[in-house]
Every structure is written in C-alpha cells, then in structure tokens.
Design a protein around this motif. Sequence first.
Motif, PDB file in Angstrom:
ATOM      1  N   VAL A   8       0.628  -0.972  -0.022  1.00 52.46           N
ATOM      2  CA  VAL A   8      -0.032   0.052  -0.105  1.00 52.46           C
ATOM      3  C   VAL A   8       0.795   1.180   0.012  1.00 52.46           C
ATOM      4  CG1 VAL A   8      -2.239  -1.008   0.923  1.00 52.46           C
ATOM      5  CG2 VAL A   8      -0.265  -0.211   2.424  1.00 52.46           C
ATOM      6  N   ASP A   9       1.977   1.083  -0.385  1.00 50.56           N
ATOM      7  CA  ASP A   9       2.957   2.177  -0.291  1.00 50.56           C
ATOM      8  C   ASP A   9       2.746   3.524  -1.272  1.00 50.56           C
ATOM      9  OD1 ASP A   9       3.508   0.382  -2.555  1.00 50.56           O
ATOM     10  OD2 ASP A   9       5.135   1.336  -3.220  1.00 50.56           O
ATOM     11  N   LEU A  10       1.906   3.105  -2.358  1.00 50.83           N
ATOM     12  CA  LEU A  10       1.407   4.289  -3.358  1.00 50.83           C
ATOM     13  C   LEU A  10       0.262   4.897  -2.634  1.00 50.83           C
ATOM     14  CD1 LEU A  10       1.302   2.365  -6.509  1.00 50.83           C
ATOM     15  CD2 LEU A  10       3.028   4.147  -5.970  1.00 50.83           C
ATOM     16  N   HIS A  11      -0.430   4.312  -1.976  1.00 48.40           N
ATOM     17  CA  HIS A  11      -1.635   4.947  -1.025  1.00 48.40           C
ATOM     18  C   HIS A  11      -0.953   5.912  -0.077  1.00 48.40           C
ATOM     19  CE1 HIS A  11      -4.894   1.839  -1.811  1.00 48.40           C
ATOM     20  NE2 HIS A  11      -3.594   1.395  -2.448  1.00 48.40           N
ATOM     21  N   SER A  66       0.060   1.770 -12.030  1.00 48.21           N
ATOM     22  CA  SER A  66      -1.056   2.438 -11.902  1.00 48.21           C
ATOM     23  C   SER A  66      -1.877   1.531 -10.948  1.00 48.21           C
ATOM     24  CB  SER A  66      -1.851   2.501 -13.277  1.00 48.21           C
ATOM     25  OG  SER A  66      -3.260   2.976 -13.077  1.00 48.21           O
ATOM     26  N   SER A  67      -2.722   2.180 -10.023  1.00 43.70           N
ATOM     27  CA  SER A  67      -3.478   1.401  -9.125  1.00 43.70           C
ATOM     28  C   SER A  67      -4.800   1.541  -8.785  1.00 43.70           C
ATOM     29  CB  SER A  67      -2.654   1.435  -7.593  1.00 43.70           C
ATOM     30  OG  SER A  67      -3.472   1.298  -6.632  1.00 43.70           O
ATOM     31  N   VAL A  68      -5.642   0.746  -9.060  1.00 49.58           N
ATOM     32  CA  VAL A  68      -7.154   1.046  -8.696  1.00 49.58           C
ATOM     33  C   VAL A  68      -7.378   1.802  -7.189  1.00 49.58           C
ATOM     34  CG1 VAL A  68      -9.307  -0.132  -8.288  1.00 49.58           C
ATOM     35  CG2 VAL A  68      -7.853  -0.732 -10.268  1.00 49.58           C
ATOM     36  N   GLY A  69      -6.821   1.122  -6.083  1.00 52.96           N
ATOM     37  CA  GLY A  69      -6.933   1.391  -4.967  1.00 52.96           C
ATOM     38  C   GLY A  69      -6.427   2.591  -4.446  1.00 52.96           C
ATOM     39  N   THR A 104      -6.997  -9.421 -14.142  1.00 49.69           N
ATOM     40  CA  THR A 104      -6.430 -10.495 -13.306  1.00 49.69           C
ATOM     41  C   THR A 104      -7.227 -11.204 -12.674  1.00 49.69           C
ATOM     42  OG1 THR A 104      -5.026 -10.774 -11.530  1.00 49.69           O
ATOM     43  CG2 THR A 104      -5.696  -8.653 -11.628  1.00 49.69           C
ATOM     44  N   ASP A 105      -8.318 -10.492 -12.344  1.00 52.28           N
ATOM     45  CA  ASP A 105      -9.438 -11.042 -11.629  1.00 52.28           C
ATOM     46  C   ASP A 105     -10.240 -12.269 -12.390  1.00 52.28           C
ATOM     47  OD1 ASP A 105      -9.191  -9.772  -9.383  1.00 52.28           O
ATOM     48  OD2 ASP A 105     -10.714  -8.486  -9.574  1.00 52.28           O
ATOM     49  N   LEU A 106     -10.045 -12.332 -13.759  1.00 49.20           N
ATOM     50  CA  LEU A 106     -10.571 -13.483 -14.476  1.00 49.20           C
ATOM     51  C   LEU A 106      -9.461 -14.341 -14.926  1.00 49.20           C
ATOM     52  CD1 LEU A 106     -12.976 -11.202 -16.700  1.00 49.20           C
ATOM     53  CD2 LEU A 106     -13.869 -13.216 -14.951  1.00 49.20           C
ATOM     54  N   SER A 126       0.451 -10.757 -15.104  1.00 53.12           N
ATOM     55  CA  SER A 126       1.540  -9.695 -14.884  1.00 53.12           C
ATOM     56  C   SER A 126       1.300  -8.578 -13.538  1.00 53.12           C
ATOM     57  CB  SER A 126       1.827  -9.017 -16.325  1.00 53.12           C
ATOM     58  OG  SER A 126       0.691  -8.024 -16.580  1.00 53.12           O
ATOM     59  N   VAL A 127       0.161  -8.673 -13.307  1.00 53.61           N
ATOM     60  CA  VAL A 127      -0.361  -7.803 -12.194  1.00 53.61           C
ATOM     61  C   VAL A 127       0.057  -8.251 -10.794  1.00 53.61           C
ATOM     62  CG1 VAL A 127      -2.392  -6.562 -11.229  1.00 53.61           C
ATOM     63  CG2 VAL A 127      -2.267  -7.136 -13.803  1.00 53.61           C
ATOM     64  N   TYR A 128      -0.225  -9.538 -10.550  1.00 50.65           N
ATOM     65  CA  TYR A 128       0.155 -10.112  -9.323  1.00 50.65           C
ATOM     66  C   TYR A 128       0.940 -11.550  -9.706  1.00 50.65           C
ATOM     67  CZ  TYR A 128      -3.105  -6.790  -6.981  1.00 50.65           C
ATOM     68  OH  TYR A 128      -3.611  -5.726  -6.814  1.00 50.65           O
TER      69      TYR A 128
HETATM   70  C1  UD1 Z   1      -8.186  -3.988  -7.222  1.00 54.15           C
HETATM   71  C2  UD1 Z   1      -9.297  -4.935  -6.918  1.00 54.15           C
HETATM   72  C3  UD1 Z   1      -8.794  -6.523  -7.078  1.00 54.15           C
HETATM   73  C4  UD1 Z   1      -8.139  -6.327  -8.686  1.00 54.15           C
HETATM   74  C5  UD1 Z   1      -7.005  -5.302  -8.655  1.00 54.15           C
HETATM   75  C6  UD1 Z   1      -6.279  -5.475  -9.856  1.00 54.15           C
HETATM   76  C7  UD1 Z   1     -10.870  -4.008  -5.170  1.00 54.15           C
HETATM   77  C8  UD1 Z   1     -11.257  -4.033  -3.995  1.00 54.15           C
HETATM   78  N1  UD1 Z   1      -9.866  -4.873  -5.639  1.00 54.15           N
HETATM   79  O1  UD1 Z   1      -7.086  -4.227  -6.150  1.00 54.15           O
HETATM   80  O2  UD1 Z   1      -9.885  -7.344  -7.124  1.00 54.15           O
HETATM   81  O3  UD1 Z   1      -7.330  -7.823  -8.812  1.00 54.15           O
HETATM   82  O4  UD1 Z   1      -7.675  -4.133  -8.347  1.00 54.15           O
HETATM   83  O5  UD1 Z   1      -7.390  -5.122 -11.073  1.00 54.15           O
HETATM   84  O6  UD1 Z   1     -11.273  -3.191  -6.164  1.00 54.15           O
HETATM   85  N2  UD1 Z   1       0.606  -1.831  -6.109  1.00 54.15           N
HETATM   86  C9  UD1 Z   1       1.744  -1.244  -5.470  1.00 54.15           C
HETATM   87  N3  UD1 Z   1       1.549  -0.213  -4.258  1.00 54.15           N
HETATM   88  C10 UD1 Z   1       0.571   0.107  -3.869  1.00 54.15           C
HETATM   89  C11 UD1 Z   1      -0.915  -0.553  -4.525  1.00 54.15           C
HETATM   90  C12 UD1 Z   1      -0.676  -1.260  -5.866  1.00 54.15           C
HETATM   91  O7  UD1 Z   1       2.882  -1.615  -5.998  1.00 54.15           O
HETATM   92  O8  UD1 Z   1       0.470   0.830  -3.098  1.00 54.15           O
HETATM   93  C13 UD1 Z   1       0.693  -2.653  -7.315  1.00 54.15           C
HETATM   94  C14 UD1 Z   1       0.208  -3.935  -6.964  1.00 54.15           C
HETATM   95  O9  UD1 Z   1       1.020  -4.994  -6.145  1.00 54.15           O
HETATM   96  C15 UD1 Z   1      -0.322  -4.429  -8.316  1.00 54.15           C
HETATM   97  C16 UD1 Z   1      -0.662  -3.301  -8.998  1.00 54.15           C
HETATM   98  O10 UD1 Z   1      -0.243  -2.072  -8.105  1.00 54.15           O
HETATM   99  O11 UD1 Z   1       0.812  -5.009  -8.940  1.00 54.15           O
HETATM  100  C17 UD1 Z   1      -2.162  -3.011  -9.382  1.00 54.15           C
HETATM  101  O12 UD1 Z   1      -2.892  -3.088  -7.740  1.00 54.15           O
HETATM  102  P1  UD1 Z   1      -4.253  -2.272  -7.548  1.00 54.15           P
HETATM  103  O13 UD1 Z   1      -4.875  -1.595  -8.822  1.00 54.15           O
HETATM  104  O14 UD1 Z   1      -3.796  -1.298  -6.445  1.00 54.15           O
HETATM  105  O15 UD1 Z   1      -4.962  -3.228  -6.816  1.00 54.15           O
HETATM  106  P2  UD1 Z   1      -6.090  -3.194  -5.896  1.00 54.15           P
HETATM  107  O16 UD1 Z   1      -6.790  -1.894  -6.024  1.00 54.15           O
HETATM  108  O17 UD1 Z   1      -5.511  -3.587  -4.501  1.00 54.15           O
END
Ligand code: UD1
Length: 432
Positions: free
Chosen positions: A125-128, A165-168, A311-313, A333-335
Amino acid sequence: MDKLVVRGGNPLTGPLTVSGSKNTALPLMSAALLTDGPVSLTNIPDLKDIHTFRRVIEVTGTEVEHLPHEHRMTLNAGTLDRAEAPYELVKRMRASFYMLGALLGRMGKARVSLPGGCAWGPRPVDLHIEGMKALGATIDLDQGYVVASAPSGRLDGGRFTLEPSSVGATINIALAASLARGGSVIENAAIEPDVVHFCEMLQAMGAKLDGIGTRTLEIQGVDSLSPVDFQNCPDRIELGTYMIAAAISGIPGKPVDLIGGRADHLGDAFLDAFRRTGTGVEILHDRIRVTPPEELRPVSVRTEIYPGFPTDLQAQWTILMARCAGNSKVHESVYPDRFKHIPELQRMGVNAIIVGDEVMIEGGKSIQGTNVMSTDLRASVSLVLAGMVAEGETHVLRVYHLDRGYERLEEKLSAAGVDIERVRYDEWADPN
Ligand code: UD1
C-alpha cells in the motif's frame, strides 16, 4: 463451515442475472463519508465484504441503514466523530484501507490499520501512503497503524504519479483530494470502470474532477460535498465469470442469456480473447447472449490493467483453456503469485503447471471431481467452474471466500441448470 457440492455434467442453460459490483460499491460507500447528509446507494450486492465494510464505517460513528435483500444502503456521516479503522476489521478486507483517504479528506486525520498479508503474495500500500504525503499529509507508523494528519487540519493537495497504476491508490487519493484546500493531479491514474463510476459519484456530490477515465485525473478541492442518491454499476467480474461458465458448460449452439451486465466494462482484451475461443457473444440492450461452440479453441492471455485482460478473470480462464483441445498460456503480470488455484485444479486432473509468472495448460483432458480447497475469491470460483464440467462430485471447501464476492452463486447457478448445493460440514472431522 459451508461447502459447495457440484455434480458435473448438467448443462448451464441460463439465464443468469449479474449483481451490483463489489469493487465499485466499496468506494461508493467510502465517498458517503465525505458529506454530512444521507447518501442513498442502490444496486449494492448482498456480500460478506459489503457487510464487513459497513462495520468498518460504523466504527467512525456514521449511521448506516442497510437493506441487503433490497440491495440498498443509506449512510449518514453527519454523526462521524472517530477517525479510526481497527485491525480486527481491516485484516478481513484490504479495501478497508479506503478509510485512510475518506477520513483524511473529511476530518483531516486518520488512524487506519495496515492491511497485512494476502493470499496472492505481496500487495503493498506504499502508493496510497506516498500519495497522501504528496497531498500534504504527515504519516507515522504506530504499532501496525498508519497515523495520518493534515498539519493545518486540511490537506493542501498536490501532484502524484502512480507507478504502477493502481485502482485502490487512485480511489484513496481522490477521496482525500476532493476536500483538500487546493488542487491535486493524479498521474497514471487507474481508468478501470470501478474508478470511473466512483469518480462520477464524487462529481454528483459536487466534487470538481477533470479527466475522469483518462490517465491524468485532476481534482480541485472544495469546502464541502453534498448528499446524493446514486446507483452502483453491475459487477464486471461476475459477468466475465458467467460468460466463461456458459462457454464451458452450455449446450453447443444454444444461447445462454446473461442479464444486467455491462460488456464494455470487461475491456476489449477479454472480449477479443473470448470471441477467439469460438464462443458467440451478442451484446443486446439488456443482456449479453453467449453461444457455446461445438469445439473451443485455445487462446493464450496476459493480464494487464484495464482495458487489458483482468487479473480477476485469469483463474476462471484457466478452466476454459482446460476444456480446449490444445495448449495455451495464462501470463499473470499484475500479481505474479496469483496461482493458488493451480495445485487444487491439478488434483482434479487439470493438466496445468506454473512456470514463473505463467501457467501452461494442456487442454482437452478429463477433469474429475474431488474435495478441493478455496484459497481466495477468484480461485474459489474457478474450482466451482471446474466442478461443473468434472466427472462426478466436487466438494469446494471453505466457501466463505466465495461469499465475499459472488452473491447467491449456488442459487443462481442451480436456477440456471447446474447441479450445485450448499452443505454445512465440519472441517476437522476425521474421515470415515
Ligand atoms: C483492485 C481490486 C482487485 C483487482 C485489482 C487489479 C478492489 C477492492 N480490488 O485491487 O480485485 O485484482 O484491483 O485489477 O477493487 N501496487 C503497488 N503499491 C500500492 C498499490 C498497488 O505496488 O500501493 C501494485 C500492486 O501490487 C499491483 C498493481 O499495483 O501489482 C495494481 O494493484 P491495484 O490496482 O492497487 O489493486 P487493488 O486496488 O488492491
């Protein structure tokens, strides 16, 4: 504990209805904390993760009225007075970390437990955290908690580039930036439909956002946001899962209708790969019609951020590939560690091996029912899919993982023709 017992071989005839999106509902609930009036949300799926997050939100003093069977929730953060998200709840669901951005935005401070480990390997969660710092927050770590505060009581705003790029992180930073004193820019922002829909809710509340759905998201902070009534979008991963279910266990040439989903939310990569298997896809006004082919063709995929293959599929795709005569690869490639389902599938006779961040699949072999263990949400549903096409009975144990993200899965599948039931069991009972 509950397990799902699937007796393979019964064709899926449909129809199947897609519920509201879990991954969108969670940020929509978080956004409700940014205003002090009642926010009404509809199409909220009745899932364990939603119940968990409701409890996380209630810890803050926010009043929540939840009608799970009606898929409605009203949140009133007018009474919010505690800027904390405790470990006991955050450890159950990582998305609880959205409380960091929501509370920093609303109260100028937050004490949120770090989520800890994940069944898929490291999920940082470093990016958060760095994103909050870029907006002007000071951050300390205290006994497993992130303690964040805006030095002058309100964040200044700032610029932050997400790599990757990160969703969360996009959601978390946008929550905090919406009520900042100044403007913010998120570069390389996520453009997943979940993020876009969440941004549209912020806009409906009066937030000033530009570049929604692009890689540069600009947010001009405002002094306050207004209550809103907002409808959640359908679950794209549930839709993709049912499309795969129809392709592998429908009757060749007979269409299966999937109602209420949004095919455009799946992204082109999934739709293209799916069509290349020979499966028919018609996108109609209120439904997606999937027609299984006489013979499925193998198609290799590589997971990417949206609009790449989700990745979720990928776990579900592995079962589709196991049903094709021929070889294929699933590249994650994501996880890169997200393959916990493979050893369980191997026990069912699926010929798949992990090589680095890829799974090599030799399709066309028979799949046999047995006892298998759920390890995480999407891995579990891949075991159910395997059970649907296996010879004999498959017992999918520890089904609580599935209950986090698939609403009434066994009821929906059984109404659509699948022989599946939920059974209570004692995990520690001796075998007789
Ligand atoms: C969300 C989804 C999850 C999905 C994922 C990727 C929710 C609740 N969960 O998870 O089901 O599999 O998107 O589509 O919406 N990363 C970092 N540092 C950070 C945050 C992310 O390095 O602080 C990396 C992760 O390790 C990963 C990539 O960024 O390789 C994408 O992750 P992220 O989009 O953040 O996934 P989530 O939001 O956790």
